[in-house]
Design a protein around this motif. Structure first.
Motif, PDB file in Angstrom:
ATOM      1  N   GLN A  96      -1.687 -66.265 -41.828  1.00 18.26           N
ATOM      2  CA  GLN A  96      -1.532 -67.101 -43.006  1.00 18.26           C
ATOM      3  C   GLN A  96      -0.775 -68.395 -42.657  1.00 18.26           C
ATOM      4  O   GLN A  96      -1.142 -69.472 -43.079  1.00 18.26           O
ATOM      5  CB  GLN A  96      -0.756 -66.334 -44.082  1.00 18.26           C
ATOM      6  CG  GLN A  96      -0.508 -67.158 -45.328  1.00 18.26           C
ATOM      7  CD  GLN A  96       0.121 -66.321 -46.438  1.00 18.26           C
ATOM      8  OE1 GLN A  96       0.234 -65.101 -46.319  1.00 18.26           O
ATOM      9  NE2 GLN A  96       0.504 -66.971 -47.515  1.00 18.26           N
ATOM     10  N   THR A 175      -6.341 -68.066 -45.831  1.00 18.12           N
ATOM     11  CA  THR A 175      -6.467 -69.192 -46.753  1.00 18.12           C
ATOM     12  C   THR A 175      -5.238 -69.294 -47.647  1.00 18.12           C
ATOM     13  O   THR A 175      -5.157 -70.174 -48.489  1.00 18.12           O
ATOM     14  CB  THR A 175      -7.718 -69.028 -47.635  1.00 18.12           C
ATOM     15  OG1 THR A 175      -7.588 -67.783 -48.355  1.00 18.12           O
ATOM     16  CG2 THR A 175      -8.978 -69.011 -46.809  1.00 18.12           C
ATOM     17  N   LEU A 178      -3.619 -72.663 -47.775  1.00 19.06           N
ATOM     18  CA  LEU A 178      -4.512 -73.831 -47.762  1.00 19.06           C
ATOM     19  C   LEU A 178      -4.922 -74.236 -49.175  1.00 19.06           C
ATOM     20  O   LEU A 178      -4.998 -73.408 -50.079  1.00 19.06           O
ATOM     21  CB  LEU A 178      -5.770 -73.518 -46.951  1.00 19.06           C
ATOM     22  CG  LEU A 178      -5.563 -73.137 -45.480  1.00 19.06           C
ATOM     23  CD1 LEU A 178      -6.908 -72.862 -44.818  1.00 19.06           C
ATOM     24  CD2 LEU A 178      -4.799 -74.225 -44.741  1.00 19.06           C
ATOM     25  N   SER A 180      -7.825 -75.635 -51.901  1.00 18.71           N
ATOM     26  CA  SER A 180      -9.137 -75.004 -52.085  1.00 18.71           C
ATOM     27  C   SER A 180     -10.199 -75.609 -51.179  1.00 18.71           C
ATOM     28  O   SER A 180     -11.083 -74.902 -50.692  1.00 18.71           O
ATOM     29  CB  SER A 180      -9.561 -75.079 -53.560  1.00 18.71           C
ATOM     30  OG  SER A 180      -9.697 -76.429 -53.943  1.00 18.71           O
ATOM     31  N   SER A 183      -9.646 -74.283 -47.723  1.00 22.02           N
ATOM     32  CA  SER A 183      -9.892 -72.858 -47.827  1.00 22.02           C
ATOM     33  C   SER A 183     -11.388 -72.577 -47.745  1.00 22.02           C
ATOM     34  O   SER A 183     -11.841 -71.693 -47.008  1.00 22.02           O
ATOM     35  CB  SER A 183      -9.298 -72.399 -49.164  1.00 22.02           C
ATOM     36  OG  SER A 183      -9.632 -71.081 -49.424  1.00 22.02           O
ATOM     37  N   THR A 204      -7.191 -60.230 -47.593  1.00 19.40           N
ATOM     38  CA  THR A 204      -6.861 -61.154 -48.676  1.00 19.40           C
ATOM     39  C   THR A 204      -6.476 -60.368 -49.929  1.00 19.40           C
ATOM     40  O   THR A 204      -6.840 -59.210 -50.092  1.00 19.40           O
ATOM     41  CB  THR A 204      -8.061 -62.087 -48.975  1.00 19.40           C
ATOM     42  OG1 THR A 204      -7.725 -62.931 -50.058  1.00 19.40           O
ATOM     43  CG2 THR A 204      -9.307 -61.297 -49.321  1.00 19.40           C
ATOM     44  N   VAL A 209     -12.132 -64.730 -52.655  1.00 17.92           N
ATOM     45  CA  VAL A 209     -12.262 -64.928 -51.211  1.00 17.92           C
ATOM     46  C   VAL A 209     -13.002 -63.738 -50.606  1.00 17.92           C
ATOM     47  O   VAL A 209     -13.920 -63.892 -49.800  1.00 17.92           O
ATOM     48  CB  VAL A 209     -10.871 -65.093 -50.562  1.00 17.92           C
ATOM     49  CG1 VAL A 209     -10.966 -65.048 -49.048  1.00 17.92           C
ATOM     50  CG2 VAL A 209     -10.223 -66.393 -51.018  1.00 17.92           C
TER      51      VAL A 209
END
Ligand code: ADP
Ligand code: MG
Length: 647
Positions: A96, A175, A178, A180, A183, A204, A209
């Motif tokens: 991450q 993601t 991050l 969008s 991501s 996740t 996602v």
């Protein structure tokens, strides 16, 4: 590989933390199978055990119970190095928070796993550059992570995960940090990697996602609560991109470690400089101190040697007496005469000294007056600069003549050469200057040997000393090979004359020996002072290395996750300490030589030899090694998961 053997198979895998009341069951019996080429999402709320599962899948952690097989092989049978090899070759991690090393460039970050896989510099540079190009970072390779956006950093992390052609990409909330747009880009990238045949395991908490994957496994409280199952029937494929399982060659690994050491030392320049200073001072001190010790020893020796190895010294007083020879009345002129008669004796020079003031006109000068016999120049092996020495007749008849050293003469006469034949007043009587001694300079104990005036011993006893005993007799022997026989004979003769041993005879060799002993202990003292400073320098190295290990725990975790073995980490920190020791050693030796040079220019006797330099440099390296070992071991024994989790 049998196509029926799944890539990953977990059966009843448990991971408990703590015990008793505080026991946490992060994974509580997870069974699942993942085949090669799948794109799996593992979802679940925070705390459901996803990261714990990923750490076990990626061989960063071992299960507490149950079995985990990779390609049919139970990892319970693998040792730490085998697990490192799996991390290096089979898995690529994406975290991450990217987990890039901040002190090195994007390209160098991507290269790390390849370093541990033993690729050559050119090969891995090429691979890293190609990957960065493919991920749209062609112009960012030379940037450090903090010069990149979050999305770019994560793409660098992806490149790093792929550089060893990992079969399985493990991404833990990739993601999570991050925006969008980035991501979406990253998920596209993962899909693309899946398309090219890789197995993707995406962790996740976000169902949107997870929806990008083909299969979704949901965790809750450490158990699988749902699994959409293997939807893709793509057959497990033989990985087309396997490297040999061997790690890097030893030499290659060393070179890499040295480079890394320089890099990380450069990253903390000020701290490195301070640490180096400690080692430099220690080494320079060893080199300079030993050179000074040796120099003074050599000088003392050469002075003693120039004194002649053919001399025996007779002093009054029984052996071991601590009284000054002047105060003991046992040696007489007659003793000197009989010693002079012995076989193999060139001359036996009696001596008595005192101090007195010499006067020429209005000039006064106080100096040492030595009463000696006419044979003095033979025994001392010292000639005259001007004029002549006094004769046997002068001694017999107690004539008032004097021979001056150049210092004494210079203080009394404007023209030293013209002094011969002039008169000086000594003890109220006129003494004719017979000659001027040739110059000799300072003695080993710093006394000016030209600051002297010599008179016939008989004259001196009568007019100056008020004493008819001698303070010493110096015997010069003819054949030095027989010097100990002569010493014995002299001893017997004096015993016979005196009835008791109220005198002592020493030879140059025995004096030399005792001087050497003193000098050696002087050198040892200097050496130990210097060694202590080297020890202090070593403790400095250890201190800095320990700080460095604590500060870089996360870096160590990242290196382990990308396939570094314990020995790689051990080597890295050890080599950093050795580099500090080596650099400090070289600089210290140079500075030590510099100090010696300055001292010798200023007239200090220094003997610069190679031995102390080699010794000091070696001890600096050994210091680095010894004091680096503890921190390096500490680093190597860190647990990968704990190290990665550290701040
Ligand atoms: P997730 O990633 O799904 O958020 P984790 O796998 O990180 O969950 O954690 C699962 C559970 O295990 C949590 O309750 C967490 O507090 C606990 N846990 C994880 N690591 C440790 C550890 N090293 N020591 C003690 N408890 C831990
Ligand atoms: Mg987590």
């Amino acid at each position: 590989m049998d196509t029926d053997t799944p890539l990953i198979r977990l059966e009843g895998v448990k991971r408990y933390f703590g015990s008793g009341d505080t026991e946490v069951r992060a994974l509580d019996g997870v069974s699942l199978t993942i085949r090669s080429g799948e794109f799996v999402a593992i979802v679940g709320q925070s705390g459901s055990g996803k990261s714990t599962l990923m750490n076990i899948l990626g061989c960063l952690d071992r299960p507490t119970g149950g079995t985990y097989c990779i390609r049919g092989e139970d990892i319970a049978h693998l040792d730490a190095d085998d697990l490192a090899a799996l991390r290096r070759q089979t898995f690529g991690f994406i975290f991450q928070r990217y987990n890039l090393l901040s002190s090195i460039t994007a390209t160098e970050n991507v290269e790390i796993p390849a370093v541990y896989a033993g690729l050559s510099t050119a090969e891995r540079r090429e691979k890293a550059t190609a990957l960065l190009n493919r991920l749209g970072l062609s112009d960012r390779g030379g940037h450090t992570p903090n010069q990149l956006s979050g999305g770019q950093q994560q793409r660098v992390a992806v490149a790093r995960a792929l550089v060893n052609d990992a079969e399985v990409v493990l991404a833990d909330e990739p993601t999570g940090a991050l925006d969008s747009g980035s991501s979406d880009e990253l998920l596209g990238l993962l899909e693309e990697l899946h398309g090219s045949g890789r197995t993707i395991i995406l962790i996740t908490h976000d169902h949107a996602v997870a929806a990008r994957a083909q299969r979704m496994i949901e965790l809750k409280d450490g158990r699988v609560i749902s699994d959409t199952g293997t939807s893709d029937a793509r057959p497990a494929q033989e990985a087309p991109y396997r490297h040999a399982r061997s790690g890097p060659s030893f030499v290659g690994q060393m070179i890499e470690s040295v480079k890394m050491a320089f890099r990380s030392l450069r990253a903390n320049l000020f701290r490195t400089a301070l640490t180096l200073l400690g080692v430099i001072i220690g080494v320079a001190a060893v080199v300079a101190m030993l050179a000074i010790g040796q120099g003074s020893q050599r000088e003392v020796m050469s002075r003693f040697e120039s004194m002649g190895s053919n001399l025996l010294f007779v002093r009054p007083g029984a052996p071991g007496t601590r009284m000054r020879g002047d105060a003991i009345a046992t040696l007489t002129l007659a003793d000197a005469d009989s010693l002079g008669e012995l076989d193999n004796v060139l001359a036996a020079v009696p001596s008595r000294s005192g101090s007195a003031t010499l006067r020429v006109g209005s000039e006064d000068y106080r100096t040492t007056i030595e009463g000696v016999s006419a044979d003095w120049p033979i025994a001392q092996n010292r000639g005259l600069k001007y004029g002549t020495f006094f004769t046997k007749d002068d001694v017999t008849h107690r004539v008032g003549v004097v021979v001056l050293g150049t210092t004494t003469a210079g203080n009394l006469f404007d023209n030293v050469e013209g002094a011969v034949g002039q008169y000086v007043f000594l003890g109220g009587a006129p003494f004719e200057v017979a000659g001027i001694l040739e110059e000799k300079g300072a003695s080993s104990w710093g006394q000016d040997q030209d600051d002297v005036a010599l008179v016939p011993i008989t004259t001196g006893m009568m007019r100056l000393f008020g004493q008819s005993y001698l303070s010493s007799i110096t015997i010069a022997v003819d054949d030095t090979d027989r010097i100990s026989d002569t010493e014995t004979e002299a001893n017997e003769l004096l015993l016979e004359r005196h009835g008791t041993e109220d005198f002592q005879i020493r030879n140059t060799a025995s004096i030399l020996e005792s001087v050497q002993d003193t000098q050696n202990s002087f050198s040892i003292l200097l050496g130990s002072v210097a060694s202590i400073s080297l020890l202090v320098g070593g403790i400095g190295v250890m201190n800095i290395m320990l700080v460095s290990v604590s500060e870089r725990t996360r870096e160590i975790g990242v290196r382990m996750a990308t396939g570094a073995r314990r020995s790689d980490i051990l080597m890295q920190f050890l080599i950093e300490a050795l580099v500090v020791g080596g650099l400090g050693g070289i600089a210290g030796v140079l500075i030590g030589f510099g100090v010696c040079f300055v001292l010798s220019v200023n007239g200090m006797p220094v003997a610069v030899t190679v031995m102390p330099a080699i010794l000091a440099f070696t001890s600096a390296m050994v210091t680095g090694l010894v004091f680096g070992l503890l921190p390096a071991r500490k680093a190597a024994h860190l647990d990968p998961v704990t190290a990665l989790a550290s701040e």
